[in-house]
Structures are given as structure tokens and as C-alpha cells.
Design an enzyme around this catalytic site. Structure first.
Site, PDB file in Angstrom:
ATOM      1  N   ASN A  17       0.996  32.138  12.361  1.00 10.87           N
ATOM      2  CA  ASN A  17       2.292  32.314  11.701  1.00 10.87           C
ATOM      3  C   ASN A  17       3.285  32.828  12.711  1.00 10.87           C
ATOM      4  O   ASN A  17       3.034  33.840  13.339  1.00 10.87           O
ATOM      5  CB  ASN A  17       2.155  33.395  10.617  1.00 10.87           C
ATOM      6  CG  ASN A  17       2.316  32.817   9.242  1.00 10.87           C
ATOM      7  OD1 ASN A  17       2.610  31.646   9.071  1.00 10.87           O
ATOM      8  ND2 ASN A  17       2.116  33.656   8.246  1.00 10.87           N
ATOM      9  N   ARG A  61      -2.230  29.156   5.717  1.00 12.44           N
ATOM     10  CA  ARG A  61      -3.193  29.270   6.805  1.00 12.44           C
ATOM     11  C   ARG A  61      -4.646  29.094   6.330  1.00 12.44           C
ATOM     12  O   ARG A  61      -5.402  28.362   6.965  1.00 12.44           O
ATOM     13  CB  ARG A  61      -2.972  30.568   7.583  1.00 12.44           C
ATOM     14  CG  ARG A  61      -1.702  30.484   8.456  1.00 12.44           C
ATOM     15  CD  ARG A  61      -1.366  31.795   9.099  1.00 12.44           C
ATOM     16  NE  ARG A  61      -1.235  32.849   8.097  1.00 12.44           N
ATOM     17  CZ  ARG A  61      -1.218  34.133   8.390  1.00 12.44           C
ATOM     18  NH1 ARG A  61      -1.360  34.546   9.627  1.00 12.44           N
ATOM     19  NH2 ARG A  61      -1.074  35.019   7.420  1.00 12.44           N
TER      20      ARG A  61
END
Ligand code: FE
Ligand code: MG
Ligand code: ZN
Ligand code: ZN
Lengths: 339, 771
Positions: free
Chosen positions: B47, B29
């Protein structure tokens, strides 16, 4: 007149109920087994029962070979049934014996067996009060088969059984394991192993009677015949739904038995015994019962081998290194699993 | 606002992107976040249990570059297995955000394996001015514990063993800063907020705390004591690798006679001091997986023979956690690092159990208060001709899936694995998730370990098996456990067919016909005998044993596998009769061969085996190399160690043998070996010739089968292929003759690989039934 040869061997006619049958009974059985009930020679033996509970057990003995170090089929036929009664808590009193004999069986061997049975019955304190003999043609039986039925009396208050097992109970065995099974095997298979191993064939009723008088905490007993310690422990676990944990290091196995079983790749825990039994006893009485067995029972190798735990009917063998292995019922020779 | 009119004319677009694979816990990320800023993308990254979802809005051209960059240069530890983008109506986002994880039903996100400490973290723990100085649990998005601490997915801190530790403000700051190396690193910790270590003696009394643990550990090891050390996937037992007495004590207490001990050494330079390394070995040793690598020991290396008796190799690994790195910052550059368990039992992973179960082995315990959720042994690899062959696939690799050729949408299938080096496998779509090393199942603890690991693994992979496949051996505990798993179908698979299928699957093969050369120990054959030297022809769905080694009785059954002299005598007596018995008598002078002969003749407790491993056992015992196996495969390994590749023509000769009616008769070879042995030929030469003979048998058998069935692909599987001399020789020869040789690399050739084969066989049989 029967010739010399006929005198030595069992003939079909020995079983026809005629003259030879009569002679067989009078010359070969009665002198050995004589007691007031059997001597009546009536169709049925009669004895008096003083109220209370009666225990009955029956077993057929077919063993190859019929003579082996430490015993023979006759001795086995007596002690086998006596011990079955004894571990149920009963005091064995009477036996019946039924013989199936193969044509051509040497009478001298029959005499040896009958004598051995008489001696065994005397040592165990039981009377053989009824019997039967049949002769079958060659090949229809293997030498001699004996069936014994035992009758015993349960003393008041004796209550043994799976229902009495509790977690924490201790497991004790009265001596070394595997001797009988190995002695018979070595006699049969003739591997050429010079071995001192003898059958442990012995009556258990005398010591058990004393144990039951002294130890209220005895929950269950079992003689460790076919399938050995492992199979019998597993049967107890299955029937009681409890787990039994055995300590590998505590299991008594004679050095001679260890050596030979290792050579043959056998596990002494699965070999039959004929004078060994398991006692499951409350934890509080375990130590005194063990010392009593060692002293009074002259079972130097008696050992505390394990414990009952709450569970699901498994038997675990705790190994020296701290792991545990599950023991299962005897199921032929196991195939190797190491890849 | 962009001033360039050309740019202004660019079309704005918005894409929804789903990325699956190893994309959690690997810095994915923050990587996306930084990339988004570079290309002026607005939107978010999230996520989810099904993978990473990017909502990207920006100029069309930039989005294209952005997505291309994600696919081509993802973070070092990530692995993308699925990438899908579709266009959405423009929303007009004003910033790019990292959204917190979402929990949900689908579980297609992959759990990452554990990663060895990265360079940056290493520098920090040795930097007096850094707040992570000397802190044994330092980690970041590029390194640290993963699989071993994850209880549940998605991989977020509350779902890990780090849940009880709340971050201090500094750690929280780094965790929340997209520009930081620790951005969303779930196990992030520092001395102020993370787990702590302590040293206890075997009575459980504290001997040192977090201030002085390191000095205390050095002192313990220096005194020759044994330290149980709580590592990443379980406990290690460690002692000074140069102290013979300490090693002997460890062997004696652990019940491990001769099985080689692995060592951990300070760094690559230290490894080079004792061992000969090639480029690939250096790479794999210092890889993020940090496995134990089997290296050739330098002949003049001053190391105690007790480390690896009878071997020319040494299993070496490098420190892979900060705790290890700190341990090696003192007086020791080489420590024994063996798994913390008694032989045959699962690795110990919990503090209380360690004190309890390892109390008779270790003198002291280095403990810490972070739980090990998933037990994970060290992985073991060997490099052959520049290729890494995995021998034990566990820490660092698991639960990374192995892609296989399979249409998506089929049922989830469990392969329960073998009995001794168990590892199970969950087959989901076209990914095979092989479990960590489970080991021996033949104990209550082993069985429980298999069961518990299976439950955990199912949860982490998000797959519940519908079909369960297991070994056909009637006595395998793993098969018993397998049948307790609820499923709609159960399938028993022959051991060597599973080996074959495992290698096919690893090599991406479909359900095609091939020749399989399975050289193995002992596996249950459908005829009730023990197989293990097969030339088979078949596919996933069916197979035929075309050529095999003749069977030999194993007197005493399993004990013959532990005592190779029995198998040796059986080979001699069974194949050479009175002459063989005589030879056996002259070789095994103190053994009771009469009894053995009677057992063989009577067939008493002597199951028939045609296993290659047993043939190696027999030859090793005949040569006096190894009469008793104290660990699995010892005789074969020690026999392999004797090979001299440079002995010239005498050694390159092979013994005579015969292949008749599909049976390889080894009698003449055994006679040749005996003749050489009794005439004083060096064991090195006999061993080399023997290996050459086995290779010749295999090659001739393959040629025969190929000629009859017109097959050109040859699949090599089974534990014997770990013998690198035999492997090289057969591979080289077959390739030279135009065969395509397929072999194991990522999946063990030994029983650690059969679960994959079981699962693939079950899949193809299921598929065949469907059509
Ligand atoms: Fe195998
Ligand atoms: Mg009975
Ligand atoms: Zn790092
Ligand atoms: Zn902190």
C-alpha cells in the site's frame, strides 16, 4: 411691506444679510435661544475655559421627514451633537447652530423647529451660543438642513476609548432598539401602518454624567445612531480588534417595533436610535451599573446584552438556539440567500 | 518444482503493477495475496500513498490470468480507476508477501467511504459464542468506519481514530492473517481491546457502562425520553417513532416544526410493513452505503402523523453499524433517527460538545471513546423509475470521486459550493471529489465547519487548489470563505450556470453547447435580481439566459421566502392588479395586504425574483397548503404531495400562460388558479394542473430555443427537479419529441451539486485562456 404670503414663507431675501435677515434673527431665533453669550450678537462668541480638556463635535442633520412622532429635526440637531459629546465622556456646554433653508419653507415650521431646539437645549443644559442662516433657492436644498457644533468639557480623570477594552468586559444598552429609525421610516414611507412607535430622541448627557461619577469601570460608550446597534458594535470591534458577543435574547426590542420590522422585513439591530447608547464596563461593575440605569436613569428596558472577548474584530449574535451569526456593517438591504 | 515439462518451458516474467482508486481499506491486499497463491505468483503487494503496488513474478500465463482476475473481479467495495503494468527483470522471489504501508509525498490513493456492517460481522455480534458478541464496534475488511475515522493517508491504523487502541493478541492475529476476513482491517477491534460505550445523563453523570448500556438505552427510549447517540459520522437524536409525545418534545426542543424526521427501522421486513418498496428501493436500502431512502408510506401504516407532517412519504434507513443493530435487537423496530444538532447548525460529533450543546434537547447520551474525525451526515436518496437520485450525498458515498470529462494535468480546482446545502468540490485530474454535506454556512459554526472540512478534505485527497470558484452572490458566506483560501486565481460563477454545468459534468459532457432548464429557488443573477427559472443555452465557458419567468417582487426580502403567503400576495397584486389584490384579501384574511401592496408599489425592500421555487411557494400559499415555510422547500414539497396522477382529463389540463420576448408571463395561470380556487376546485386538481402548466412552459420554451439554435440536448438542474412528477413529465415528453435529456442522479440537483459545476466552469475557462 411684505404681504401675508411673504410673512408665512422663507424668502431668498431672508438670507441676504439685509433687513429680512435681521428680522428673521430677531423674531424667530433670538427669543428662543437667548443667553448672555449669544445676545452679544458679535461676529464671534467668547467664553472662558478653566483649563482642562475641551471636546468638540459637529454634525449635520438632513432628515426626511423633518417632523416625526417623538421629535423633529431641531430636537435631533441638539441631542445628536449633545449625545456625541456625552458618550465621549464630555459634559456638553455650548452649541452652535447653522441653518440652510429652502426658499418657500413655512416660517411657522421654522418656529416650531427653533422652539423645539430651545426646549431640547434647556433639557440638556446647553446653550446655543452662535449660529448662521442661509437661504437657498427652491430645489437646492430639501426644506431645512441644520448643522450643530458642540463644545464640552472633559472632567479630569475621564479616559474612555478602544484601548481600554478587555476580554470579559460587559456590554450594556440603556433601552429598546430601533424606535427612532422605524418612526422616521413609517412617517416618510406611509405604509398605512397604524403604529405607536415614536422616536426615542433624548439627551444622554445627564445620565452619562452620573454614570461616570459612579463607575470607574466604564471603558467606552457609543450612541447607537446611524446603522443601529449592529453597525456601531461592529465599528467598536473593528477599531479595538476585540470580538463582541451579543445575546439575541437579551436585546431589548419593543413588541410594536418587532411586529412592524418583521412586516417590512427589516432588522431592528440596524435601525437608528437617537437616545440609546452602549456602555462597555468592567464585569465587576456591570450589574450595579445596570440597576443604576434602570432606577436612576428610568431606563426600564436597559439590558446587559453581551460581552467583550479576545478576537479579531468580529461581532457575533448568539441566537436562542445556541448558534451564532456574524453581524456586519450596514450595507443596504441584503438580498435573500435561501435558494 | 513443476513436473510437467510443458509448464517448465513456460517463460517466467515479472511485472510491476500500479493500481489506483478505492483500493485501501477494502480488503484489496488479502485479495491479491490469495489470488497470488492460487496462480503461484511470487513477489509482494504494498500500500502506498499513490495506490497499491504489486510486484508479481511467475509464469507469464499465470500472471496474465492473475492480473485479469484483479481487474475483473476486485473486492466488492473496491473501485479501480487506474491500472498500469510494466515488465521488469526477473528477480527470483521465493514467496508472496504483504509489505507494510509506505508513507510518501504522492497522495493518489483514494480514501474509502464508510461501509454498513456486513452479514458476517452481523452474525458475529449476535452469536453468544463469538468473541465479538454484542460488541458495538465490530468490523472487518468488508465493512466498518472509513472516511469518518481517517485523519491522514495512507489509510493505516495509526492515521485513524483507532490509533489509541492497541490490538489484543487475538485481533492482532486476525489482522495479520492473510486468510482472515479481518486481514489488515484497520479499525479491527473486539470487546477486549477496542472502543467502549457508556450512557450519561444530561448532567454528564454515568448512567450505564459497557455491560448494561443496551438495556439502559431501551429503558430510556421506552420512557419517552430522547437519547443522543454517537454514531458513525456524528450524533443522532433518537426516540420511539411511535411515541407522539416524545416526537413532539424532540421537535420543540430541536426547533424543528414540521421538517420530516428520518427513521431507522430494524430490517427490510419492518420497512415493508410501513412503506411500499420496489426492487431498487430494497437494494439501495440494504446497500453498503445505507442511505436514508424516501419511501412511499403505506396509506394504512399506523405511524404518527408527527413524523412527517403533510407528507405521504417517509425517510427510512436501516441500521448500518453494530451499535445500531444491537439497539434494534430489543423492544423497538422503529426509531426516529434525526441529526444531532439545532436547526441550521452543523452536526455535533464530539462527546464534550454533545453534552454541552445537545444538553437542552437530549435527556441521555450514548457516548463512546472513538473520535469522529470527519463529520458526515446521513445521505438521502429517492428512487425514481428504478433509478437512484441522490438528494444529499454524504455518508457512504464521500469521498468516492465522480469521474468527469477532463484532460489530466490541469490545475486542482476548488468549487466552494452554495450557501444553504453547501458541499464543496475538489477537482483533480479527471476526478471530482465532492465533500460531505456541510449544510448551512450562515452561522459562525457553519463557516468554521466549511473551513475545517475543507482543510481535512484537501489533506485526504492530497490536493491543494490553485483555482477557487465560488457563487457570485455578494452576500454568500461561502464565497467569503472561498476567497480566504490561498490560490492563484479566483472566479465568481453565476448560480444557475453552476447548476447547469454540474449536470453536464455528471453526465460526462465536454464543453459543448446544450439547452439548460434550470428550475431553482433563488440565485443571484448578473442583473442584480434573483433568478431561478431559466432556459439557458451555453456550455461550461459561456451561457445566455434565453427564456425566463417574469420577475415578481418579494416584499420583505428573505422573509418572503420564509412566508410564502407574501410571495403569493405579490404574485396576485403584481400580475393581476386590483383583481389580484381582491383575491388575496379573500384568501389571506388576517394578513396586512395594504402594507404589502405599498411595499410592492414603492419597491420597498422588495427584490425581484424569477425563481421557480418562489412560484411554487406562491401557488402553495394560494391553495392554503403552506403559508409559512418552517424548512427549506416545505411549500413546494407539500404542493407536490397533492398531485393525483390518476385524476383523468380535468387534472391533466394546463392553465394558460404566455411566452413573449423571452419572458414567461404567469399572469393568466395565476388567474386560472384563483378562479379554480374560488370556485371550490379541489386543491389536488389545482396542484396537478399547476404542475402540468410548469411542464408545458418548460417544454414550449425548450422547443423554441431548440428551433432557433438547433440544439437537441437538454440539461435539467436546480432544486425544483426533485419534484418527481414534474421531472417525469418533462423528461418523458422531451424524450418523446426526440430530445436527449440529461439529469442528475449521483450529484444532487439542489445546491448540494453546484460546487461541481463551479469547478468545471473554472476548469474550462482556464483551459480556454491557455489556448
Ligand atoms: Fe440553487
Ligand atoms: Mg456625529
Ligand atoms: Zn464485516
Ligand atoms: Zn481485540
Amino acid at each position: 411691506m411684505p404681504g401675508m404670503k411673504d410673512k408665512e414663507l422663507v424668502l431668498l431675501a431672508h438670507g441676504d444679510g439685509g433687513l429680512l435677515s435681521r428680522r428673521l434673527l430677531e423674531k424667530h431665533f433670538l427669543p428662543c435661544f437667548s443667553n448672555e453669550i449669544l445676545s452679544e450678537l458679535s461676529d464671534a462668541s467668547v467664553f472662558t475655559v478653566e483649563g482642562g480638556r475641551v471636546a468638540v463635535s459637529t454634525d449635520s442633520f438632513v432628515i426626511d421627514p423633518i417632523f416625526f412622532p417623538g421629535g423633529d429635526i431641531g430636537k435631533l440637531a441638539v441631542y445628536g451633537t449633545v449625545n456625541d459629546l456625552a458618550v465621549s465622556g464630555a459634559r456638553p456646554a455650548y452649541l452652535t447652530a447653522s441653518f440652510i433653508i429652502e426658499e418657500g419653507f413655512p416660517l411657522t415650521d421654522l418656529d416650531k423647529i427653533v422652539l423645539s431646539m430651545a426646549e431640547a437645549a434647556r433639557r440638556a443644559g446647553v446653550k446655543i451660543i452662535a449660529g448662521d442662516t442661509k437661504v437657498v433657492g427652491r430645489g437646492q436644498a430639501d426644506k431645512i438642513f441644520i448643522t450643530t457644533t458642540g463644545i464640552g468639557f472633559l472632567p479630569p480623570g475621564v479616559d474612555l476609548g478602544y484601548h481600554r477594552l478587555e476580554p470579559g468586559d460587559r456590554v450594556i444598552v440603556n433601552g429598546s432598539l430601533g424606535n427612532h429609525g422605524l418612526a422616521v421610516l413609517l412617517q416618510r414611507e406611509t405604509f398605512g401602518i397604524a403604529s405607536q412607535v415614536e422616536s426615542d430622541c433624548a439627551p444622554l448627557n445627564l445620565i452619562i454624567e452620573k454614570l461616570l461619577q459612579r463607575f470607574e469601570g466604564i471603558k467606552l460608550m457609543r450612541d447607537l445612531t446611524r446603522g443601529g446597534l449592529a453597525t456601531n458594535a461592529k465599528e467598536i470591534a473593528l477599531a479595538s480588534k476585540a470580538d463582541i458577543w451579543l445575546e439575541e435574547q437579551a436585546l431589548p426590542v419593543d413588541e410594536a417595533v418587532k411586529g412592524v420590522t418583521e412586516m417590512l422585513g427589516l432588522d431592528p439591530l440596524y435601525l437608528a436610535n437617537e437616545g440609546k447608547f452602549l456602555v462597555i464596563v468592567s464585569a465587576g461593575e456591570a450589574d450595579t451599573l445596570l440597576s443604576f440605569l434602570k432606577e436612576e436613569g428610568r431606563s426600564g428596558n436597559a439590558s446587559l446584552i453581551g460581552e467583550v472577548k479576545a478576537g479579531k474584530g468580529n461581532v457575533y449574535l448568539k441566537t436562542a438556539l445556541g448558534g451564532a451569526r456574524k453581524l456586519n456593517l450596514l450595507a443596504g438591504a441584503p438580498l435573500p440567500r435561501i435558494c | 518444482m513443476a513436473k510437467n515439462p510443458a509448464a517448465r518451458s513456460q517463460k517466467t516474467a515479472r511485472y510491476h503493477v500500479l493500481i489506483r482508486g478505492v483500493v485501501q481499506g477494502v480488503g484489496f491486499r488479502p485479495f491479491v495475496y490469495n489470488l497470488a497463491r492460487r496462480w503461484a505468483i511470487k513477489g509482494s503487494v504494498l500500500n502506498t500513498p499513490t495506490g497499491v503496488i504489486i510486484d508479481a513474478e511467475g509464469e507469464e500465463k499465470n500472471i496474465t490470468l492473475f492480473l485479469k482476475e484483479i481487474q475483473e473481479n476486485p473486492p466488492r467495495l473496491s473501485k479501480i480507476t487506474f491500472f498500469q503494468a510494466h515488465e521488469l527483470p526477473v528477480r527470483g522471489y521465493t514467496s508472496f508477501q504483504i509489505l507494510s504501508s509506505e508513507t510518501g509525498a504522492g497522495k493518489d490513493a483514494l480514501v474509502p467511504p464508510d461501509v454498513a456492517t456486513c452479514t458476517e460481522c452481523r452474525e458475529e455480534i449476535f452469536d453468544k459464542n463469538d468473541r465479538h458478541y454484542a460488541y458495538p464496534f465490530t468490523n472487518c475488511t468488508n465493512c466498518g468506519p472509513r472516511f469518518t475515522i481517517i485523519r491522514e493517508i495512507p489509510y493505516d491504523r495509526p492515521n485513524t481514530a483507532m490509533a489509541p487502541f492497541s490490538m489484543c493478541s487475538e485481533c492482532a492475529g486476525e489482522y495479520g492473517n492473510p486468510g482472515n476476513r479481518r486481514f489488515h482491517a484497520q479499525p479491527v477491534a473486539c470487546p477486549g481491546c477496542g472502543p467502549q460505550v457508556e450512557v450519561r445523563d444530561r448532567n454528564g453523570k454515568i448512567a450505564a457502562g459497557k455491560e448494561n448500556w443496551l438495556q439502559k438505552c431501551w429503558e430510556i427510549i421506552q420512557k419517552g425520553n430522547i437519547l443522543a447517540l454517537k454514531g458513525l459520522g456524528g450524533f443522532h437524536l433518537t426516540c420511539d417513532a411511535r411515541n407522539k409525545e416524545a416526537i413532539a418534545a424532540l421537535r420543540q426542543r430541536k426547533g424543528r416544526d414540521a421538517k420530516p424526521f428520518a427513521v431507522m427501522c430494524r430490517d427490510l421486513e419492518t420497512a415493508e410493513k410501513y412503506c411500499l418498496l420496489d426492487k431498487r428501493e430494497r437494494e439501495i436500502l440494504s446497500s453498503p452505503q445505507a442511505p436514508i431512502v424516501i419511501l412511499r408510506r403505506k396509506p394504512d401504516a399506523e405511524l404518527p402523523e408527527e413524523l412527517a407532517p403533510g407528507l405521504n412519504t417517509l425517510g427510512v434507513m436501516l441500521p448500518y453499524t453494530p451499535l445500531h443493530l444491537l439497539l434494534f435487537s430489543g423492544p423497538f423496530d422503529l426509531l426516529v433517527m434525526t441529526s444531532g444538532n439545532y436547526s441550521g447548525l452543523p452536526l455535533v460529533k464530539d462527546n464534550a460538545r454533545a453534552l454541552n450543546e445537545l444538553g437542552q434537547i437530549a435527556d441521555y447520551f450514548l457516548l463512546h471513546n472513538r473520535d469522529i474525525v470527519n463529520r458526515c451526515d446521513d445521505s438521502l436518496v429517492r428512487v425514481i423509475d428504478g433509478e437512484t437520485h441522490i438528494i444529499r450525498r454524504s455518508r457512504g458515498y464521500v469521498p468516492h470521486p465522480i469521474p468527469v470529462l477532463r484532460q489530466p494535468g490541469g490545475p486542482v480546482i476548488l468549487g466552494a459550493g452554495g450557501e444553504m446545502k453547501n458541499c464543496f468540490c475538489l477537482l483533480k485530474n479527471d476526478l471530482a471529489f465532492m465533500s460531505q454535506y456541510i449544510g448551512e454556512i450562515d452561522s459562525v459554526e457553519g463557516e468554521e465547519n466549511l473551513f475545517a472540512s475543507l482543510i481535512n478534505f484537501q489533506r485526504l485527497i492530497g490536493a491543494v487548489p490553485e483555482i477557487v470558484a465560488y457563487d457570485a452572490h455578494p452576500g454568500y458566506a461561502s464565497a467569503r470563505v472561498a476567497r480566504l483560501i490561498p490560490a492563484r486565481e479566483y472566479l465568481a460563477v453565476q448560480h444557475h450556470h453552476a447548476h447547469f454545468a454540474s449536470c453536464m459534468a455528471e453526465n460526462g459532457m465536454g464543453n459543448e453547447e446544450a439547452i439548460g432548464v434550470i428550475l431553482d429557488g433563488t440565485g443571484y443573477g448578473p442583473d442584480g435580481t434573483l433568478w431561478g427559472f431559466e432556459i439557458i443555452a451555453g456550455s461550461y465557458t459561456k451561457f445566455r439566459r434565453v427564456i425566463h419567468l417574469a420577475g415578481v417582487p418579494l416584499p420583505g426580502g428573505e422573509i418572503a421566502i420564509r412566508q410564502p403567503w407574501r410571495t403569493a400576495a405579490a404574485y396576485l397584486i403584481h400580475f393581476l392588479g386590483a383583481r389580484g389584490k381582491q383575491a388575496a384579501e379573500s384568501i389571506f384574511k388576517d394578513k396586512n395586504l395594504d402594507v404589502l401592496e405599498k411595499m410592492i408599489v414603492k419597491g420597498f425592500n422588495s427584490p425581484l425574483s424569477s425563481g421557480c421555487g418562489r412560484l411554487f411557494d406562491a401557488v402553495a400559499a394560494i391553495l392554503g397548503v403552506c403559508l409559512e415555510n418552517t424548512y427549506e422547500g416545505q411549500a413546494a414539497i407539500e404542493l407536490g404531495e397533492l398531485i393525483r396522477e390518476d385524476r383523468g382529463s380535468t387534472a391533466s389540463l394546463a392553465y394558460p400562460y404566455e411566452i413573449k420576448n423571452g419572458v414567461i408571463a404567469p399572469g393568466t395561470m395565476i388567474a386560472g388558479i384563483i378562479k379554480d380556487r374560488l370556485s371550490g376546485t379541489p386543491a389536488e386538481i389545482i396542484s396537478t394542473r399547476f404542475h402540468n402548466t410548469v411542464a408545458a412552459m418548460v417544454i414550449e420554451a425548450v422547443e423554441t430555443v431548440s428551433l432557433n439554435l438547433n440544439l437537441k440536448k437538454v440539461v435539467l438542474s436546480g432544486g425544483t427537479w426533485q419534484n418527481h412528477y414534474l421531472f417525469r413529465l418533462v423528461k418523458k415528453t422531451l424524450e418523446k419529441r426526440g430530445y436527449r435529456v440529461l439529469y442528475h442522479r449521483r450529484v444532487p440537483a439542489n445546491d448540494g451539486g453546484i460546487a461541481l459545476g463551479q469547478a468545471m466552469i473554472a476548469h474550462w475557462r482556464w483551459l480556454k485562456k491557455c489556448v
